[in-house]
Design an enzyme around this catalytic site. Structure first.
Site, PDB file in Angstrom:
ATOM      1  N   LYS A 158       0.823  -1.213   0.000  1.00 11.71           N
ATOM      2  CA  LYS A 158       0.000   0.000   0.000  1.00 11.71           C
ATOM      3  C   LYS A 158       0.856   1.262   0.000  1.00 11.71           C
ATOM      4  CE  LYS A 158      -3.885  -2.286   0.352  1.00 11.71           C
ATOM      5  NZ  LYS A 158      -4.917  -2.240  -0.677  1.00 11.71           N
ATOM      6  N   GLU A 214      -2.068   0.894  -8.571  1.00 12.63           N
ATOM      7  CA  GLU A 214      -3.493   0.586  -8.425  1.00 12.63           C
ATOM      8  C   GLU A 214      -4.242   1.784  -7.839  1.00 12.63           C
ATOM      9  OE1 GLU A 214      -4.267  -3.347  -7.039  1.00 12.63           O
ATOM     10  OE2 GLU A 214      -5.982  -2.715  -5.845  1.00 12.63           O
ATOM     11  N   GLU A 240     -11.952  -2.215  -8.380  1.00 15.56           N
ATOM     12  CA  GLU A 240     -12.392  -3.251  -7.433  1.00 15.56           C
ATOM     13  C   GLU A 240     -13.793  -3.019  -6.877  1.00 15.56           C
ATOM     14  OE1 GLU A 240      -8.968  -2.246  -4.954  1.00 15.56           O
ATOM     15  OE2 GLU A 240     -10.314  -2.032  -3.252  1.00 15.56           O
ATOM     16  N   HIS A 290      -9.560  -8.613  -8.150  1.00 20.11           N
ATOM     17  CA  HIS A 290      -9.424  -8.152  -6.774  1.00 20.11           C
ATOM     18  C   HIS A 290     -10.255  -9.096  -5.934  1.00 20.11           C
ATOM     19  CE1 HIS A 290     -10.755  -5.870  -3.216  1.00 20.11           C
ATOM     20  NE2 HIS A 290      -9.571  -5.303  -3.293  1.00 20.11           N
TER      21      HIS A 290
HETATM   22 MG    MG Z   1      -6.997  -1.939  -4.249  1.00 19.92          MG
END
Ligand code: MG
Length: 373
Positions: A158, A214, A240, A290
């Site tokens: 992340k 992403e 997603e 996802h």
């Molecule tokens: Mg994501």
């Protein structure tokens, strides 16, 4: 094939150490499974996710009374009705009725869907990078290193939950230690603007092992996505939370993404999900599912990917990878499929080919208490 009974399995697990992304920390993991049984005794399982009290009332008071007496062959028709009440509940029902149909015909779900192209599917280790502790970067390096030792060669980490400077120091640390063995996807969970993601440009130009960025921006910023796609030296991925194929088509037609990321639990049932995969394939857009919320939906993502025709040779991959939640989450253990060297081998059998661990569901059964969503 008449539906006689629906059992529900709401499950909750409180995380001892919360973990998270740019949107905050997860304090709980939950799942909601259903088992539909026909009058001839054929059983099918489905899964969805939402706040458990909402799902429980919805199933008990509306969805179960509606389903009793319906024909299990009417999967798409009944899912469409339930979708109006609760989109994700409809997905659980469509999964369960798919399994029932496969079992009734003595087929594996992949056979029901027209045949399996791939015996094994690549998966990437998916991390929730942030923790409240001050040494979160050290912890992140430890868990990603463990994934390398376990044979994963792809990981998602992340960004966007700390300052750009802190996030860049973190990703640089991972790159310095692990770049030879791991490719990375960087997921900002829609937390940046164009100027901020462009601050990564010089690093992205230097790194050759970034699989994709992403959701750097809110997904409705389609023009900005198209601009970024022309500017950045890496693929852009997203979608997603998209509910059906139509918005994916819009994103692709406007040149906003390179990789579509539909989630089987967020789409229009498992049939709508597969429709998105096929459509993306037919217009030449890569599709990497996802799937972060549970074991059964992850299995369905693998099965659907196994039924997708091979991808081009340009990336060296035969089929796009499926997300594999490697964080602490007991519900991913409900199905005993394990990756070996970053691949999961599809297990054949009538229905979905595997058994659900019902002891696990009993152990984590939600006791009805209120909790923060
Ligand atoms: Mg994501």
């Amino acid at each position: 094939m008449i539906i006689e009974r629906i059992d529900t399995y709401p499950c909750l697990y409180e995380l001892p150490t919360p973990y998270g992304d740019a949107n905050g920390y997860k304090k709980y993991r939950s799942c909601y499974l259903i088992k539909i049984t026909t009058c001839s005794g054929i059983e099918g399982w489905g899964e969805c996710i939402d706040w458990l009290p909402t799902l429980d009332v919805g199933f008990r008071e509306r969805i179960i009374p509606y389903l009793i007496g319906k024909n299990a062959t009417d999967r798409i028709k009944v899912s469409k009705v339930i979708k109006k009440w609760h989109q994700r509940a409809a997905t659980a029902v469509s999964m369960a009725l798919t399994e029932i149909m496969a079992k009734a015909t003595g087929l594996f779900v992949c056979q029901l869907w027209g045949g399996q192209w791939h015996e094994r599917i690549p998966v990437y280790a998916s991390f929730q990078t942030y923790q409240e502790s001050a040494d979160w970067t050290k912890h992140s390096l430890q868990i990603v290193s463990k994934a390398v030792a376990e044979g994963y060669s792809m990981a998602k980490v992340k960004i966007g939950g700390r300052t750009v400077k802190e996030d860049q120091a973190h990703i640089s640390l991972l790159q310095n230690e692990l770049a030879k063995s791991m490719s990375f996807a960087l997921d900002a969970n829609q937390s940046y603007d164009v100027a901020t993601i462009c601050e990564w440009q010089s690093l992205l130009q230097k790194w050759s092992n970034i699989m994709w960025i992403e959701e750097p921006l809110p997904m409705e910023r389609i023009n900005d996505y198209a601009l970024l796609r022309a500017k950045l030296p890496v693929a852009l991925a997203g979608g997603e939370n998209i509910l059906n194929v139509k918005p994916f088509l819009g994103l692709c037609q406007q040149g906003a993404i390179d990789i579509a990321q539909p989630d089987p639990m967020h789409e229009d049932g498992i049939d709508g999900y597969r429709h998105t995969l096929e459509t993306m394939r037919s217009i030449g857009v890569r599709v990497s599912p996802h799937v972060f919320d549970g074991g059964l939906s992850r299995l369905y993502a693998l099965l659907a990917q196994a039924c997708l025709p091979p991808w081009g040779k340009m990336t060296g991959e035969e089929i796009e990878p499926v997300e594999w939640d490697v964080m602490e989450n007991p519900f991913t253990e409900m199905i005993s499929l394990r990756p070996v060297s970053g691949y999961v081998t599809i297990r054949q059998g009538v229905g979905i080919g595997v058994e659900i661990d019902q002891d696990l569901l009993a152990h984590y059964r939600w006791d009805g208490r209120m909790y923060q969503a």
